[in-house]
Design a protein around this motif. Structure first.
Motif, PDB file in Angstrom:
ATOM      1  N   UNK A 425     165.161  31.037  20.303  1.00  0.00           N
ATOM      2  CA  UNK A 425     165.579  32.417  20.535  1.00  0.00           C
ATOM      3  C   UNK A 425     166.084  32.597  21.969  1.00  0.00           C
ATOM      4  N   UNK A 426     165.431  31.924  22.931  1.00  0.00           N
ATOM      5  CA  UNK A 426     165.852  32.038  24.324  1.00  0.00           C
ATOM      6  C   UNK A 426     167.233  31.437  24.529  1.00  0.00           C
ATOM      7  N   UNK A 427     167.508  30.313  23.857  1.00  0.00           N
ATOM      8  CA  UNK A 427     168.845  29.719  23.942  1.00  0.00           C
ATOM      9  C   UNK A 427     169.904  30.663  23.383  1.00  0.00           C
ATOM     10  N   UNK A 428     169.565  31.364  22.315  1.00  0.00           N
ATOM     11  CA  UNK A 428     170.512  32.330  21.742  1.00  0.00           C
ATOM     12  C   UNK A 428     170.758  33.494  22.698  1.00  0.00           C
ATOM     13  N   UNK A 429     169.725  33.917  23.413  1.00  0.00           N
ATOM     14  CA  UNK A 429     169.895  34.967  24.425  1.00  0.00           C
ATOM     15  C   UNK A 429     170.853  34.510  25.514  1.00  0.00           C
ATOM     16  N   UNK A 430     170.693  33.268  25.935  1.00  0.00           N
ATOM     17  CA  UNK A 430     171.565  32.724  26.975  1.00  0.00           C
ATOM     18  C   UNK A 430     173.010  32.677  26.492  1.00  0.00           C
ATOM     19  N   UNK A 431     173.201  32.286  25.229  1.00  0.00           N
ATOM     20  CA  UNK A 431     174.557  32.256  24.664  1.00  0.00           C
ATOM     21  C   UNK A 431     175.177  33.648  24.656  1.00  0.00           C
ATOM     22  N   UNK A 432     174.371  34.651  24.307  1.00  0.00           N
ATOM     23  CA  UNK A 432     174.877  36.024  24.303  1.00  0.00           C
ATOM     24  C   UNK A 432     175.188  36.503  25.719  1.00  0.00           C
ATOM     25  N   UNK A 433     174.351  36.091  26.683  1.00  0.00           N
ATOM     26  CA  UNK A 433     174.598  36.466  28.074  1.00  0.00           C
ATOM     27  C   UNK A 433     175.906  35.855  28.562  1.00  0.00           C
ATOM     28  N   UNK A 434     176.157  34.605  28.204  1.00  0.00           N
ATOM     29  CA  UNK A 434     177.410  33.950  28.584  1.00  0.00           C
ATOM     30  C   UNK A 434     178.598  34.662  27.957  1.00  0.00           C
ATOM     31  N   UNK A 435     178.460  35.053  26.682  1.00  0.00           N
ATOM     32  CA  UNK A 435     179.557  35.775  26.013  1.00  0.00           C
ATOM     33  C   UNK A 435     179.832  37.094  26.726  1.00  0.00           C
ATOM     34  N   UNK A 436     178.775  37.770  27.156  1.00  0.00           N
ATOM     35  CA  UNK A 436     178.960  39.030  27.880  1.00  0.00           C
ATOM     36  C   UNK A 436     179.756  38.812  29.162  1.00  0.00           C
ATOM     37  N   UNK A 437     179.417  37.753  29.900  1.00  0.00           N
ATOM     38  CA  UNK A 437     180.125  37.453  31.154  1.00  0.00           C
ATOM     39  C   UNK A 437     181.587  37.125  30.876  1.00  0.00           C
ATOM     40  N   UNK A 438     181.837  36.336  29.830  1.00  0.00           N
ATOM     41  CA  UNK A 438     183.205  35.936  29.508  1.00  0.00           C
ATOM     42  C   UNK A 438     184.028  37.118  29.002  1.00  0.00           C
ATOM     43  N   UNK A 439     183.414  37.925  28.130  1.00  0.00           N
ATOM     44  CA  UNK A 439     184.151  39.048  27.555  1.00  0.00           C
ATOM     45  C   UNK A 439     184.520  40.093  28.600  1.00  0.00           C
ATOM     46  N   UNK A 440     183.709  40.205  29.647  1.00  0.00           N
ATOM     47  CA  UNK A 440     183.972  41.224  30.667  1.00  0.00           C
ATOM     48  C   UNK A 440     184.841  40.713  31.810  1.00  0.00           C
ATOM     49  N   UNK A 441     185.141  39.407  31.819  1.00  0.00           N
ATOM     50  CA  UNK A 441     185.878  38.816  32.941  1.00  0.00           C
ATOM     51  C   UNK A 441     187.308  39.341  33.015  1.00  0.00           C
ATOM     52  N   UNK A 442     187.797  39.428  34.238  1.00  0.00           N
ATOM     53  CA  UNK A 442     189.214  39.752  34.473  1.00  0.00           C
ATOM     54  C   UNK A 442     189.980  38.433  34.519  1.00  0.00           C
ATOM     55  N   UNK A 443     190.791  38.202  33.503  1.00  0.00           N
ATOM     56  CA  UNK A 443     191.454  36.903  33.359  1.00  0.00           C
ATOM     57  C   UNK A 443     192.892  36.984  33.869  1.00  0.00           C
ATOM     58  N   UNK A 444     193.213  36.110  34.814  1.00  0.00           N
ATOM     59  CA  UNK A 444     194.591  35.966  35.288  1.00  0.00           C
ATOM     60  C   UNK A 444     195.179  34.724  34.631  1.00  0.00           C
ATOM     61  N   UNK A 445     196.011  34.943  33.608  1.00  0.00           N
ATOM     62  CA  UNK A 445     196.594  33.810  32.901  1.00  0.00           C
ATOM     63  C   UNK A 445     197.725  33.193  33.710  1.00  0.00           C
ATOM     64  N   UNK A 446     197.740  31.871  33.733  1.00  0.00           N
ATOM     65  CA  UNK A 446     198.748  31.139  34.489  1.00  0.00           C
ATOM     66  C   UNK A 446     199.256  29.997  33.621  1.00  0.00           C
ATOM     67  N   UNK A 447     200.579  29.858  33.515  1.00  0.00           N
ATOM     68  CA  UNK A 447     201.105  28.768  32.677  1.00  0.00           C
ATOM     69  C   UNK A 447     200.834  27.405  33.304  1.00  0.00           C
ATOM     70  N   UNK A 448     200.610  26.441  32.454  1.00  0.00           N
ATOM     71  CA  UNK A 448     200.381  25.075  32.913  1.00  0.00           C
ATOM     72  C   UNK A 448     201.643  24.527  33.545  1.00  0.00           C
TER      73      UNK A 448
END
Length: 471
Positions: A425-448
């Motif tokens: 259950x704790x690992x699942x909490x960590x996964x959800x916390x990571x998703x929260x950080x990723x979903x809220x991030x300001x992403x600057x897309x840059x072409x390769x």
């Protein structure tokens, strides 16, 4: 036994007590906490009696048949505390588990045990633990991070098709010409430095692709132009960065015999080739599938690099006084995992260490930066899960057990035995916390963009080993 100090190697054991009293919890310096507790006299006496009954048959006492000596006589001969150690080894696992639950501390180490008086009131135990540190986070939402977006090029598809052609090529033996670049030479060789052969410098019937640069620089070039049956010397110099210390920068002479020459005849790129090399009937359909798979790989690389960059920014803004034992434990975990993966490929750890000139201690030290980052990331995400009050339902945990059972190819019941529910259950909490950080991030897309030097930046998003420039 007052003042006696030792680390108890706790093993799984039955419960020999009814209750214990947690007397005091004292936070100390350097993330240490002291638990002072008491084991009732009746429980301790019962454990001592059990230790006596288990061992009396092994003890010889003059005047008594083996196994019949009273406990009091044995204690008189060998000391009052003769059975105490085994009694405590049985008692302490359960006692300390209950003490930890009651205290509410999150221990990250095995306990350092000190025993107090063993008297009429019971046994006083002092247990010192390293505890999980307090974590102070910086901003964990709206972190601004760059993400490289890479599209599949025609060159990418052509390279994949060429690799497929190589895999499906036909080996042709050559007998009417000399060896040339691109051929596979079948050779015997023996190397020496200053006339003395060295370990690993001899082989018979070795297949060497000329132009592959898989041997010492200059070795393959000196085979080109020779014919089957030729014996000749190949003179080279080992690179300064060669893995064998005793050969670095040394001039060497290899006695070489060319026994055979082979080359690979490649198929034409057409629909027939597509049918042979894939599950598709046309070359166009095969190319479309190749493009989709490469894009999936590029997207995965981009996501991983983005996540790594995001987590680097997350941990750079955190403060935590992390106990060294947490890093040490993670080093051991990474080391054991690496050893297991090598063994699964048929490579023993001793073989690897001998080939690379490493030691187990040096290898572990190489894992230390990764271990430190891993511990910091986990602590940060656990803190986020707590701040955000992330909860995991029973249904989610059951789904995770099903996934683990599938991954490890075991029954669901076995997965529930192997993996602690609270940890899952704790690992699942960590996964959800990571998703929260990723979903809220300001992403600057840059072409390769193609690059021009070898990359050591894990956040770059390129293929490691590609040529490139960083801004």
């Amino acid at each position: 036994m007052k003042g006696c100090r030792r680390i108890f190697p706790f093993a799984a054991a039955g419960r020999y007590f009814n209750t214990m009293a947690l007397l005091k919890v004292t936070p100390g310096k350097d993330n240490k906490t002291e638990l002072r507790l008491s084991i009732p006299k009746a429980d301790f006496d019962a454990a001592v009696s059990a230790a006596y009954k288990k061992n009396v048959g092994k003890i010889n006492v003059p005047g008594f048949r083996k196994g019949k000596a009273p406990k009091s006589i044995i204690e008189k001969m060998y000391g009052k505390g003769f059975f105490y150690e085994e009694a405590l080894d049985k008692l302490l696992p359960g006692v300390l588990t209950d003490a930890l639950k009651e205290s509410g501390i999150e221990a990250v180490s095995r306990p350092d045990i000190e025993l107090g008086e063993i008297g009429d009131e019971g046994v006083e135990v002092i247990a010192n633990y390293f505890v999980k540190p307090e974590v102070i986070l910086g901003e964990y939402k709206n972190i601004e991070t760059e993400k490289i977006i890479r599209a599949v090029s025609d060159e990418d598809i052509a390279l994949e098709l060429e690799n497929a052609r190589q895999r499906n090529g036909r080996t042709i033996e050559v007998s009417d010409r000399a060896a040339q670049s691109g051929d596979t030479a079948v050779i015997d060789y023996e190397g020496s430095v200053d006339g003395v052969p060295f370990d690993g410098g001899k082989a018979d019937g070795h297949h060497l692709k000329l132009g592959s640069n898989s041997f010492i620089p200059g070795f393959e070039d000196q085979i080109i132009g020779h014919s089957i049956g030729d014996s000749f010397d190949v003179n080279v110099t080992f690179p300064e960065e060669y893995h064998a210390e005793e050969l670095k920068g040394k001039a060497a002479c290899f006695k070489v015999t060319l026994n055979g020459i082979e080359y690979t005849e490649l198929p034409e790129l057409d629909d027939e080739f597509a049918k042979e090399a894939s599950d598709f009937d046309t070359l166009d359909a095969y190319k479309a599938d190749i493009k989709a798979n490469i894009q999936k790989r590029y997207d995965s690389q981009s996501d991983n690099a983005f996540e790594n960059a995001l987590l680097s920014k997350l941990v750079s803004g955190m403060t935590a006084d992390i106990p060294a034992c947490m890093i040490d434990d993670e080093v051991e975990h990474l080391y054991n995992d690496y050893t297991y993966r090598m063994q699964s490929q048929g490579i023993s750890l001793d073989m690897y260490l001998n080939y690379t000139g490493m030691t187990a201690e040096k290898l572990k030290e190489e894992f230390r930066p990764q271990a430190e980052r891993s511990v910091k990331v986990r602590l940060a995400l656990e803190k986020i899960a707590k701040l955000e009050d992330i909860a995991i339902g029973d249904g989610e945990t059951d789904e995770e057990y099903a996934r683990l059972a599938s991954e490890y190819k075991i029954e669901d019941e076995k997965a529930r035995e192997y993996f602690d529910r609270e940890l899952v259950a704790n690992d699942l909490k960590i996964s959800k916390a990571l998703k929260l950080v990723k979903d809220s991030a300001k992403i600057n897309e840059k072409p390769f963009e193609p690059h021009s030097h070898e990359c050591d930046d894990e956040n770059c998003g390129c293929h490691h080993g590609e040529d490139h420039d960083h801004e």
